[in-house]
Design an enzyme around this catalytic site. Sequence first.
Site, PDB file in Angstrom:
ATOM      1  N   ASP A  84      58.168  50.847 -53.630  1.00  0.00           N
ATOM      2  CA  ASP A  84      57.083  51.911 -53.365  1.00  0.00           C
ATOM      3  C   ASP A  84      55.809  51.068 -53.703  1.00  0.00           C
ATOM      4  O   ASP A  84      55.671  50.513 -55.027  1.00  0.00           O
ATOM      5  CB  ASP A  84      57.920  53.172 -53.528  1.00  0.00           C
ATOM      6  CG  ASP A  84      57.321  54.851 -53.038  1.00  0.00           C
ATOM      7  OD1 ASP A  84      55.917  54.742 -53.039  1.00  0.00           O
ATOM      8  OD2 ASP A  84      57.936  54.337 -51.966  1.00  0.00           O
TER       9      ASP A  84
ATOM     10  N   HIS B 298      54.078  48.912 -52.201  1.00  0.00           N
ATOM     11  CA  HIS B 298      53.070  50.061 -51.988  1.00  0.00           C
ATOM     12  C   HIS B 298      52.024  50.113 -52.382  1.00  0.00           C
ATOM     13  O   HIS B 298      50.977  50.775 -51.823  1.00  0.00           O
ATOM     14  CB  HIS B 298      54.136  51.438 -51.190  1.00  0.00           C
ATOM     15  CG  HIS B 298      55.243  51.217 -50.243  1.00  0.00           C
ATOM     16  ND1 HIS B 298      55.474  52.403 -50.176  1.00  0.00           N
ATOM     17  CD2 HIS B 298      55.917  50.391 -49.450  1.00  0.00           C
ATOM     18  CE1 HIS B 298      56.785  52.693 -49.190  1.00  0.00           C
ATOM     19  NE2 HIS B 298      56.636  51.092 -49.462  1.00  0.00           N
TER      20      HIS B 298
END
Length: 302
Positions: free
Chosen positions: A244, A268
């Site tokens: 993430d 991410h």
Amino acid sequence: MWTSLTTILALSSFALSGVEAGEDWERRLWNGGGQHSTPSKKCVVPHKKNTDDSAAIVEVFKNCSKNAEIIFEKDVKYNAWSPMSWTALENVVITIKGSLHLPNNITAVQQKVATNPNPPSSYAIPWIYIQGTKVHLVGATTKEGGAFHGYGQQWWDIGNRTLRPQLATFNVTNGSISNIKVIKPVAWGFNVPGVNVTIRNHFVDAAPNNGTRDLTVSFPFNTDGFNLAGKNITLDGYYGHNGDDCVSVVNGANGIVAKNGYCGFSSHGLSIGSLGRNGQYHTVSNVLFQNWTMEGAVYGAR
């Protein structure tokens, strides 16, 4: 959805591929550290083998909450088997020469999360809640020292996303985090809603052991490195593999500088938000991302 976003977002020297990852980056990462004076009062945290150390840890923080250095000893693996709150701290240095370990049991963690009294953060309830003024969380440059172990691999293997803890909240005014390692967290790492906080040389290992970015049996969902919600926060030096955001700047953040970092595995990258969830009015302002490298990341910045 009403969202006010007055963000100054700068990406300088931003590379999406071709990074020389590994030892060179790790060597560069550990060349710095937080600057602070160390109080003369020393408080050593005790440990008992095969016993939950949480109550003893909390007792030390109560007895040494002002003008003290609290020391987790070198080569000691502390059993942080229950959620803890280290609050009302003033001029305290938390020196983690050893390591802290959450329960290596999914059911045990879920039972504790269900009754965790700590204040919730943006996404979850922190296992450890740190609050005060002039608080410095100091890890170590040794391989094993300054580490928080979450035993997240077993959660990722079965895709369990129920009653997961966030590792820690650092709600401090005039403080720092330096040379900390987060190893296999269940999910989110550090939430920082504080004011005037410097973070240096942070390491995150949230990559599964049973695969690669493109071919993996398990996936480390929501393993954010940092959720920054405070004011005047500087992150300088980050190396991590996760599933993430490396850094997520969330509601209320103002005056954020995050620089000199590396995001790997299936990260991410660098994010503003989430914002405006359920139609809420959220603001983020004055954010600078500088000198970051992405390797294998799903996103660079968003």
